[in-house]
Design a protein around this motif. Structure first.
Motif, PDB file in Angstrom:
ATOM      1  N   ARG A 238       0.827  -1.210   0.000  1.00 20.32           N
ATOM      2  CA  ARG A 238       0.000   0.000   0.000  1.00 20.32           C
ATOM      3  C   ARG A 238       0.861   1.261   0.000  1.00 20.32           C
ATOM      4  O   ARG A 238       0.560   2.241  -0.681  1.00 20.32           O
ATOM      5  CB  ARG A 238      -0.924  -0.008   1.214  1.00 20.32           C
ATOM      6  CG  ARG A 238      -2.029  -1.047   1.145  1.00 20.32           C
ATOM      7  CD  ARG A 238      -2.754  -1.136   2.476  1.00 20.32           C
ATOM      8  NE  ARG A 238      -3.257   0.152   2.904  1.00 20.32           N
ATOM      9  CZ  ARG A 238      -3.626   0.426   4.154  1.00 20.32           C
ATOM     10  NH1 ARG A 238      -3.527  -0.517   5.082  1.00 20.32           N
ATOM     11  NH2 ARG A 238      -4.078   1.619   4.457  1.00 20.32           N
ATOM     12  N   LEU A 241       2.228   1.810  -3.530  1.00 25.34           N
ATOM     13  CA  LEU A 241       1.207   2.352  -4.440  1.00 25.34           C
ATOM     14  C   LEU A 241       0.938   3.827  -4.152  1.00 25.34           C
ATOM     15  O   LEU A 241       0.721   4.623  -5.076  1.00 25.34           O
ATOM     16  CB  LEU A 241      -0.086   1.544  -4.306  1.00 25.34           C
ATOM     17  CG  LEU A 241      -0.026   0.088  -4.774  1.00 25.34           C
ATOM     18  CD1 LEU A 241      -1.351  -0.613  -4.513  1.00 25.34           C
ATOM     19  CD2 LEU A 241       0.319   0.015  -6.254  1.00 25.34           C
ATOM     20  N   LEU A 242       0.975   4.205  -2.881  1.00 24.98           N
ATOM     21  CA  LEU A 242       0.759   5.603  -2.526  1.00 24.98           C
ATOM     22  C   LEU A 242       1.862   6.490  -3.087  1.00 24.98           C
ATOM     23  O   LEU A 242       1.602   7.566  -3.640  1.00 24.98           O
ATOM     24  CB  LEU A 242       0.682   5.742  -1.008  1.00 24.98           C
ATOM     25  CG  LEU A 242       0.525   7.181  -0.465  1.00 24.98           C
ATOM     26  CD1 LEU A 242      -0.792   7.777  -0.932  1.00 24.98           C
ATOM     27  CD2 LEU A 242       0.618   7.190   1.050  1.00 24.98           C
ATOM     28  N   GLU A 244       3.803   5.828  -5.691  1.00 23.28           N
ATOM     29  CA  GLU A 244       3.693   5.872  -7.148  1.00 23.28           C
ATOM     30  C   GLU A 244       2.594   6.828  -7.591  1.00 23.28           C
ATOM     31  O   GLU A 244       2.748   7.588  -8.551  1.00 23.28           O
ATOM     32  CB  GLU A 244       3.429   4.467  -7.687  1.00 23.28           C
ATOM     33  CG  GLU A 244       4.617   3.519  -7.540  1.00 23.28           C
ATOM     34  CD  GLU A 244       4.290   2.139  -8.066  1.00 23.28           C
ATOM     35  OE1 GLU A 244       3.118   1.930  -8.464  1.00 23.28           O
ATOM     36  OE2 GLU A 244       5.190   1.277  -8.069  1.00 23.28           O
ATOM     37  N   GLN A 245       1.463   6.807  -6.894  1.00 24.42           N
ATOM     38  CA  GLN A 245       0.368   7.723  -7.233  1.00 24.42           C
ATOM     39  C   GLN A 245       0.789   9.174  -7.016  1.00 24.42           C
ATOM     40  O   GLN A 245       0.444  10.066  -7.803  1.00 24.42           O
ATOM     41  CB  GLN A 245      -0.853   7.396  -6.377  1.00 24.42           C
ATOM     42  CG  GLN A 245      -2.074   8.260  -6.681  1.00 24.42           C
ATOM     43  CD  GLN A 245      -3.259   7.892  -5.817  1.00 24.42           C
ATOM     44  OE1 GLN A 245      -3.153   7.021  -4.956  1.00 24.42           O
ATOM     45  NE2 GLN A 245      -4.376   8.549  -6.024  1.00 24.42           N
ATOM     46  N   HIS A 246       1.562   9.432  -5.979  1.00 29.24           N
ATOM     47  CA  HIS A 246       2.044  10.787  -5.726  1.00 29.24           C
ATOM     48  C   HIS A 246       2.982  11.251  -6.837  1.00 29.24           C
ATOM     49  O   HIS A 246       2.913  12.406  -7.289  1.00 29.24           O
ATOM     50  CB  HIS A 246       2.751  10.820  -4.380  1.00 29.24           C
ATOM     51  CG  HIS A 246       3.380  12.143  -4.062  1.00 29.24           C
ATOM     52  ND1 HIS A 246       2.647  13.301  -3.913  1.00 29.24           N
ATOM     53  CD2 HIS A 246       4.687  12.493  -3.893  1.00 29.24           C
ATOM     54  CE1 HIS A 246       3.461  14.306  -3.656  1.00 29.24           C
ATOM     55  NE2 HIS A 246       4.707  13.849  -3.643  1.00 29.24           N
ATOM     56  N   ARG A 248       2.982  10.219  -9.977  1.00 30.68           N
ATOM     57  CA  ARG A 248       2.171  10.498 -11.177  1.00 30.68           C
ATOM     58  C   ARG A 248       1.451  11.828 -11.070  1.00 30.68           C
ATOM     59  O   ARG A 248       1.324  12.560 -12.044  1.00 30.68           O
ATOM     60  CB  ARG A 248       1.168   9.366 -11.399  1.00 30.68           C
ATOM     61  CG  ARG A 248       1.802   8.054 -11.845  1.00 30.68           C
ATOM     62  CD  ARG A 248       0.747   7.099 -12.365  1.00 30.68           C
ATOM     63  NE  ARG A 248      -0.217   6.732 -11.356  1.00 30.68           N
ATOM     64  CZ  ARG A 248      -0.105   5.666 -10.564  1.00 30.68           C
ATOM     65  NH1 ARG A 248       0.957   4.874 -10.679  1.00 30.68           N
ATOM     66  NH2 ARG A 248      -1.025   5.380  -9.661  1.00 30.68           N
ATOM     67  N   GLY A 249       0.971  12.160  -9.876  1.00 30.10           N
ATOM     68  CA  GLY A 249       0.324  13.451  -9.690  1.00 30.10           C
ATOM     69  C   GLY A 249       1.279  14.604  -9.882  1.00 30.10           C
ATOM     70  O   GLY A 249       0.912  15.645 -10.434  1.00 30.10           O
ATOM     71  N   ARG A 252       1.675  15.097 -13.618  1.00 28.89           N
ATOM     72  CA  ARG A 252       0.516  15.776 -14.211  1.00 28.89           C
ATOM     73  C   ARG A 252       0.516  17.260 -13.875  1.00 28.89           C
ATOM     74  O   ARG A 252       0.185  18.093 -14.710  1.00 28.89           O
ATOM     75  CB  ARG A 252      -0.777  15.119 -13.727  1.00 28.89           C
ATOM     76  CG  ARG A 252      -1.039  13.752 -14.316  1.00 28.89           C
ATOM     77  CD  ARG A 252      -2.469  13.326 -14.062  1.00 28.89           C
ATOM     78  NE  ARG A 252      -2.760  13.237 -12.640  1.00 28.89           N
ATOM     79  CZ  ARG A 252      -2.645  12.135 -11.919  1.00 28.89           C
ATOM     80  NH1 ARG A 252      -2.223  11.012 -12.498  1.00 28.89           N
ATOM     81  NH2 ARG A 252      -2.934  12.104 -10.631  1.00 28.89           N
TER      82      ARG A 252
END
Length: 730
Positions: A238, A241-242, A244-246, A248-249, A252
């Motif tokens: 978890r 994944l957190l 990696e999501q950060h 990607r944000g 963007r």
């Protein structure tokens, strides 16, 4: 027969026990009143426990004091005073009202002995005094408490319970007073989760603290570490994944770059909002399906490097708005209608994609040179054709392509000789090209690229029938389907360079009268429409001035004053309406001490070319011309345009003044008005009022004919298809 009792289900009991344990472990929500009641009960129990402990401590002190006194008295009695022992025993029996003093201390607890005498000494006297004061203090507290209890019992018995007790609370009053105010803070009294939630009760300390503030990366890292600690089984996954999501944000956010101007962004960072601002900045409007974004610079045009080098060598530093919008569309094999003001760079906008198209075809050789050109460019006047030819040769000659012009004024034998070895590009006027088709001097067997420049002018000059003959002479098997496929760049580009390639038709015009729309609807397939600026309006780089000067003599004197002022450097263009006035005005200008040449329809082609060449080379200062020079004539650095006679319609006026202020430079246009110009005063006032650098004079604003559009002029324009030019008099 009684039913047999079944034994309890062990699994059901375990599930029930587990559910009760889970329900007990979850934080429960308790109403505010219930919490207040629990808090009051807790405080009452604590107060009762505190009093019980105090009373036990006092009882222990009394017992210790009694034992000490008893020992002292006993030793005295044993020494030989029976009366003292008897009196001590009698003193231990409580009688009378004083017995109430010891009711709370037990029935057998003896009071402290304060009556010792004889061998007690001074120390015994001090103990007696302190014991007496302690007993009196306890008796007073007990008496007051009993009196309060008795009073409460009597009140409840005779007056009933207290039911109108006030519940006033200063805190609640303050809350009601501020009920209408919006509060952004969280009320801690309404938070029932933290006191009962074990997650908050066992919350770990933060890993680190920053001196000033925590960045977003620090917060995410701390949260990921907390997830790893709190979930030993899946916490690692978890947390990964957190993170990696950060990341990607962050990518963007960097791509958005909303705070930057479009000129500071790369092509990949451009968003829809940036493209909309870009188009508004350059006055670009597009219509049609699947239209690509404009190009911002020559490097982003997708043109071949060799062609870009030629463009840079020709001095084209930055593309014009029509070039920015039209070149990407033309490179996708789309049909195109370009509507732009005069002097906007339309020639290079259709020449550069044309050269890219020809570069993908096989070179002309013996087997295909007699099948006709690869591309055809049509223009209304000889001067415009020769100007396009000169511009095309600058780009085509370094690539090895041949450009041939077919215009009137030259013999057919000369033009046939120029076509003997074939030509990739033909630039022609409609009338002379029809003559060549009828005499079999040229064919269009492999011509799939058609450009019509100044299409509205060709219609205005009566070239509709010759134009239709030319378009009908083109191969018909390569027409695009009139479906959505004609708007699909992938499908249209699939046949580029092949034998079965589609025909590509482009039309450039300044206005769109009904006849032009009819031709476009017949020969173009789902075209993309590009409009630059406001159609029919003069460019903002031209300052428009009007003067009411009646009579030829007064206008000549005023013209002499303008030329002698020294405010305007040559070249200068003076427009008149009829051919015979050209030579007369030019003769008067020469009498003023300036060199002048004329250009009108009665001149031969050699005379026309010589007049334009002398003006461009600086040999002549002033050109006196009819509307023949109103369109397509590009003379660099024209500082002044004088309308010695106002044109008969506003469209011709727009193109006349468009000879100055070209290529981003500024210019001035001065127009002489008289009573014969009343039909165009309203349109003239409208077009000047739309200019940001021009001012409508008071005489024109208050003029009676400038208040409303005349009906006679409207009918005349309608009958002429949107134009009132007198091309036959050029």
């Amino acid at each position: 027969m009684s039913s047999r009792r079944e034994p309890p289900d062990l699994a059901a009991l375990l599930r029930k026990q587990k559910a009760e344990q889970e329900a007990a472990s979850k934080p429960r929500w308790i109403p505010k009143k219930e919490r207040e009641r629990l808090q009051a009960d807790k405080e009452a129990k604590e107060e009762e426990e505190r009093k019980r402990k105090e009373e036990a401590a006092r009882q222990k002190d009394r017992t210790t004091n009694g034992a000490t006194n008893g020992t002292t008295n006993g030793s005295t009695d044993r020494d030989g005073d029976p009366r003292s022992r008897a009196s001590g025993q009698q003193r231990n029996i409580p009688t009378g009202p004083k017995a109430m003093r010891h009711a709370g201390n037990g029935d057998d607890a003896p009071p402290p002995n304060n009556m010792n005498s004889g061998g007690g000494g001074g120390g015994g006297g001090g103990n007696r005094q302190s014991g007496k004061r302690g007993a009196e203090h306890i008796d007073n507290d007990l008496r007051s408490r009993m009196e309060k209890n008795d009073e409460a019992e009597l009140r409840a018995r005779y007056m009933g319970p207290v039911i109108n007790q006030s519940t006033f609370s200063a805190k609640k009053k303050r809350r009601r007073t501020a009920a209408n105010k919006f509060n952004f803070d969280w009320d801690p009294d309404d938070d029932t989760s933290r006191p009962f939630d074990p997650v908050y009760a066992e919350r770990p300390e933060p890993l680190f603290k920053l001196a000033g503030y925590e960045t977003t990366d620090d917060v995410v890292m701390r949260k990921a570490e907390a997830i790893r600690r709190g979930d030993p089984e899946t916490g690692e996954e978890r947390a990964r994944l957190l993170l990696e999501q950060h990341e990607r944000g962050k990518v963007r956010t960097e791509r958005k770059n909303l705070g930057k101007h479009w000129s500071e962004k790369s092509l990949d960072d451009m968003k829809e909002r940036d493209w909309r601002i870009f188009k508004e900045n350059f006055g670009i409007a597009t219509k049609g399906g699947s239209i690509p974004n404009p190009m911002r610079s020559w490097k982003e045009s997708n043109l071949p490097i060799r062609l870009l080098d030629i463009v840079a060598g020709a001095g084209y530093d930055e593309p014009t708005p029509i070039q920015k919008a039209a070149i990407p569309i033309a490179l996708q094999a789309r049909d195109l209608i370009g509507v732009a003001v005069t002097g906007s760079g339309k020639t290079a906008a259709f020449l550069l994609p044309l050269l890219v198209y020809i570069s993908e075809l096989p070179p002309l050789a013996e087997y295909n040179k007699n099948d006709g050109p690869y591309a055809l460019i049509l223009a209304p006047t000889r001067e415009l054709v020769q100007q396009i030819e000169s511009e095309a040769r600058k780009f085509a000659s370094p690539l090895g392509f041949t450009v041939v012009s077919i215009v009137g004024g030259h013999s057919l034998e000369e033009q046939a000789y120029a076509l003997r070895n074939g030509a990739e590009i033909i630039v022609a006027t409609p009338g002379r090209l029809v003559d060549c088709l009828e005499r079999r001097l040229v064919v269009f067997s492999q011509c799939c690229y058609i450009i019509m420049d100044e299409a509205d002018r060709m219609i205005d000059q009566g070239f509709e029938e010759p134009l239709t003959k030319i378009l009908d002479a083109l191969p018909v098997g390569n027409e695009k389907p009139d479906t959505d496929d004609a708007e699909n760049p992938q499908i249209m580009s699939r046949y580029l360079g092949g034998k079965d390639r589609y025909r590509q038709t482009m039309m450039y015009t300044a206005t769109m009268p009904p006849l032009v729309e009819r031709i476009a609807k017949k020969y173009l397939r789902r075209p993309a429409i590009v409009t630059i600026g406001n159609v029919g309006e003069a460019v903002d780089t031209v300052e428009q001035r009007v003067e009411f000067v009646a009579g030829e003599d007064k206008r000549k004197r005023r013209l002499q004053e303008i030329l002698n002022s020294g405010h305007f450097k040559p070249p200068i263009i003076v427009f008149v309406n009829i051919k015979r006035n050209c030579d007369m005005v030019a003769r008067d200008i020469k009498g003023m001490g300036f060199s002048a040449v004329t250009l009108h329809g009665s001149k031969t082609q050699e005379q026309r070319e010589a007049a334009l060449a002398s003006l461009r080379n600086g040999q002549t200062d002033i050109l006196v011309a009819t509307d023949l020079a109103g369109r397509g004539i590009d003379v660099p650095d024209v500082s002044l345009v004088v309308n010695f006679n106002m044109s008969s319609n506003i469209e011709s006026y727009t193109h006349r003044i468009g000879r100055t202020g070209r290529a981003g430079k500024s210019g001035v246009a001065i127009t002489f008005l008289g009573n014969e110009d009343n039909d165009v005063l309203y349109d003239l006032k409208q077009i000047i009022s739309k200019s940001s650098i021009s001012k409508v004079p008071d005489e024109l604003r208050r003029h009676e004919s400038a208040q409303s559009k005349p009906q006679r002029g409207a009918k005349k324009l309608e009958e002429s298809g949107g134009f009132g030019g007198k091309g036959g008099q050029w």
